[in-house]
Design an enzyme around this catalytic site. Structure first.
Site, PDB file in Angstrom:
ATOM      1  N   SER A 322      96.001  76.780  60.078  1.00  0.00           N
ATOM      2  CA  SER A 322      96.127  75.363  59.744  1.00  0.00           C
ATOM      3  C   SER A 322      96.821  75.177  58.406  1.00  0.00           C
ATOM      4  O   SER A 322      97.673  74.298  58.245  1.00  0.00           O
ATOM      5  CB  SER A 322      94.737  74.708  59.706  1.00  0.00           C
ATOM      6  OG  SER A 322      94.823  73.354  59.308  1.00  0.00           O
ATOM      7  N   TRP A 325     100.469  75.965  58.878  1.00  0.00           N
ATOM      8  CA  TRP A 325     101.145  74.882  59.596  1.00  0.00           C
ATOM      9  C   TRP A 325     101.709  73.864  58.607  1.00  0.00           C
ATOM     10  O   TRP A 325     102.772  73.277  58.841  1.00  0.00           O
ATOM     11  CB  TRP A 325     100.170  74.192  60.546  1.00  0.00           C
ATOM     12  CG  TRP A 325     100.733  73.005  61.263  1.00  0.00           C
ATOM     13  CD1 TRP A 325     101.379  72.986  62.463  1.00  0.00           C
ATOM     14  CD2 TRP A 325     100.709  71.641  60.821  1.00  0.00           C
ATOM     15  NE1 TRP A 325     101.750  71.713  62.794  1.00  0.00           N
ATOM     16  CE2 TRP A 325     101.359  70.858  61.800  1.00  0.00           C
ATOM     17  CE3 TRP A 325     100.211  70.994  59.697  1.00  0.00           C
ATOM     18  CZ2 TRP A 325     101.513  69.480  61.699  1.00  0.00           C
ATOM     19  CZ3 TRP A 325     100.356  69.622  59.576  1.00  0.00           C
ATOM     20  CH2 TRP A 325     101.004  68.889  60.575  1.00  0.00           C
ATOM     21  N   HIS A 326     101.010  73.672  57.490  1.00  0.00           N
ATOM     22  CA  HIS A 326     101.429  72.652  56.535  1.00  0.00           C
ATOM     23  C   HIS A 326     102.698  73.020  55.786  1.00  0.00           C
ATOM     24  O   HIS A 326     103.414  72.126  55.320  1.00  0.00           O
ATOM     25  CB  HIS A 326     100.304  72.370  55.534  1.00  0.00           C
ATOM     26  CG  HIS A 326      99.207  71.520  56.090  1.00  0.00           C
ATOM     27  ND1 HIS A 326      98.195  72.020  56.878  1.00  0.00           N
ATOM     28  CD2 HIS A 326      98.978  70.188  55.989  1.00  0.00           C
ATOM     29  CE1 HIS A 326      97.388  71.040  57.227  1.00  0.00           C
ATOM     30  NE2 HIS A 326      97.835  69.924  56.708  1.00  0.00           N
ATOM     31  N   GLY A 327     102.988  74.286  55.650  1.00  0.00           N
ATOM     32  CA  GLY A 327     104.206  74.617  54.931  1.00  0.00           C
ATOM     33  C   GLY A 327     104.365  76.100  54.705  1.00  0.00           C
ATOM     34  O   GLY A 327     103.405  76.877  54.791  1.00  0.00           O
ATOM     35  N   PHE A 477     106.180  68.337  56.420  1.00  0.00           N
ATOM     36  CA  PHE A 477     105.478  69.290  57.273  1.00  0.00           C
ATOM     37  C   PHE A 477     105.922  69.177  58.729  1.00  0.00           C
ATOM     38  O   PHE A 477     105.651  70.045  59.510  1.00  0.00           O
ATOM     39  CB  PHE A 477     103.966  69.083  57.196  1.00  0.00           C
ATOM     40  CG  PHE A 477     103.442  69.127  55.776  1.00  0.00           C
ATOM     41  CD1 PHE A 477     103.913  70.072  54.892  1.00  0.00           C
ATOM     42  CD2 PHE A 477     102.487  68.232  55.355  1.00  0.00           C
ATOM     43  CE1 PHE A 477     103.438  70.130  53.588  1.00  0.00           C
ATOM     44  CE2 PHE A 477     101.998  68.283  54.049  1.00  0.00           C
ATOM     45  CZ  PHE A 477     102.474  69.219  53.172  1.00  0.00           C
TER      46      PHE A 477
END
Length: 477
Positions: A322, A325-327, A477
């Site tokens: 997770s 996933w953001h960066g 993102f």
């Protein structure tokens, strides 16, 4: 095109008028209009990436049909993995290639080898993480026979590219949105009015809260080595409200806009800063992403059904992924890892589902315990946000270390447009409003809704006039 821009203020009424007064004969023409509007909306960012969106849409549409038609398990698996690998391949190429190439080169250099990574000079397509996950969930659900493939390309295209959720979510499911786009919508004045209230409150979060906190948070994080303990604490708090106001504000606007068109989107935020533990926080923050990883990663890995080691492993996997996933930055991975560490005691004690009920307060000791739990959870969240906001893990560690070692709690003046005392007061008022309305989707409905909406619009106009911070954080993102 930003939700908080003049261009969108012109775009939305035009699409609304055409949708209900010109293309209102049947759902097909309404869907076609929304697709055209969505493609125009997306092309305003960079028209070149519109082709990537269309390709991704066609890929999952076609592979979904082939999976359903597959006469053998081998054929079904082929089309399934083709869709998965191509989708993740594009996401990895645009979002993660440079990160992995640079990290590998740094590893080789630290081992004594000379390495010059070949980096791609590409722009990250806006919204790619969101619409990729829309398509992935659709294909996965077809493969496991949870849903049937959609044969109407227009309806499926709208599900993927619907403009309110296209660039920053919420991450929709085909089981929720596709049935809605397949039927004709009738205008409902009450629903539309609720949509307007939600749009206005979303703009309050974005323009009044997030954009006002942003200059202070930026100034403190960018110059943390010269800031004292009090300023650094304020910086973490400012960023906590900046990212909440920014992202939940976007989600509120997206949900409100969608109500104007008779479509219901998944709720993405449920007053997360009133959570009593980290598990509850993640049930209230970015709900569509948390539930996506739960259903398509955590449960397939075994969820909580295996032994203790499997539970711990799966928990860390879902939080680290997770974060990633953001960066493409180690700070996001660290942020995810920290939240996994926070979650671990709740998991080991089987108390991660203790706070499933709504908060009820009475004048007794239990209420003091509730408030203490909320403050403690918010403190843990702010510490994690420092890693999310910092440029590097080293910066985050030094930021937190300076809070403890500086021990200077005097007020430092920052050369910004507004004073910190006023900002703290405004955050306090915002928290009280949200607390008073914590059982509602948004606070402007109910008694005196017109007056509350008028005051909110005045606040948006007043603060928006002085704000030059327009972008939404989650667009990256």
């Amino acid at each position: 095109m930003f939700f908080n821009s003049i261009a969108f203020a012109i775009f939305l009424p035009i699409v609304f008028f055409l949708y209900w007064f010109v293309f209102n004969k049947n759902k097909s023409t309404q869907n076609a209009l929304l697709i055209i509007a969505s493609y125009y909306f997306y092309s305003c960012w960079d028209w070149r990436f519109l082709f990537l969106l269309v390709f991704s849409t066609f890929l999952d549409y076609y592979t979904g049909i082939q999976i359903e038609k597959g006469k053998s398990e081998k054929s079904r698996k082929f089309w399934f993995w083709l869709s998965i690998l191509v989708n993740l391949g594009f996401l990895g190429l645009f979002k993660y290639y440079n990160f992995f190439a640079s990290s590998f080169a740094e590893l080789l250099t630290s081992a004594g080898f000379k390495a010059s990574p070949i980096l791609l000079n590409v722009i990250l397509p806006v919204g790619i993480s969101f619409y990729t996950f829309h398509g992935l969930s659709y294909v996965i659900d077809i493969y496991y026979k949870r849903i049937k493939a959609e044969y109407n390309f227009v309806d499926y295209s709208l599900f993927v590219s619907y403009f309110p959720l296209l660039v920053a979510g919420p991450i929709e499911r085909a089981t929720h949105l596709l049935p809605q786009v397949k039927v004709k919508r009738e205008f409902n004045f009450q629903t539309a009015k609720e949509g307007v209230y939600q749009i206005v409150w979303g703009l309050v979060k974005k323009v009044v809260i997030a954009d006002t906190c942003a200059p202070y948070a930026n100034a403190i994080f960018d110059n943390y080595t010269s800031m004292n303990s009090f300023s650094l604490i304020l910086g973490a708090i400012y960023f906590a409200f900046q990212i909440y106001g920014d992202f939940s504000g976007y989600s509120d606007i997206a949900l409100g806009v969608s109500k104007l068109f008779g479509l219901d989107l998944l709720r993405n935020f449920n007053y997360p800063y009133f959570s009593r533990d980290i598990a509850e926080f993640w049930r209230r923050w970015h709900i569509s992403l948390s539930s996506w990883f739960r259903d398509y990663l955590y449960i397939p890995l075994g969820g909580s059904k295996g032994g203790l080691w499997m539970k711990i492993r799966n928990t860390f996997i879902i939080f680290v992924v997770s974060g990633f996933w953001h960066g493409a930055n180690w700070t996001y991975i660290a942020w995810g890892f920290i939240n996994a560490v926070y979650f671990l005691p709740l998991l080991l004690s089987n108390s991660n589902r203790n706070n499933m009920d709504a908060i009820q307060l009475k004048f007794n000791f239990d209420s003091i315990k509730v408030f203490s739990s909320i403050w403690y959870t918010f403190l843990l969240t702010c510490i994690a946000w420092v890693f999310f906001r910092a440029r590097t893990i080293t910066d985050a560690v030094l930021y937190l270390k300076r809070i403890v070692t500086n021990k200077d709690f005097s007020f430092q003046y920052l050369d910004n447009e507004r004073y910190s005392y006023e900002l703290l007061l405004m955050i306090g008022v915002f928290v009280l409003i949200e607390w008073n309305n914590r059982t509602k989707v948004e606070p402007l409905s109910g008694k005196m809704s017109m007056l509350k909406t008028a005051l909110a619009i005045l606040a948006i106009m007043a603060f928006g006039t002085f704000s030059d911070y327009k972008e939404f954080i989650y667009f990256q993102f």
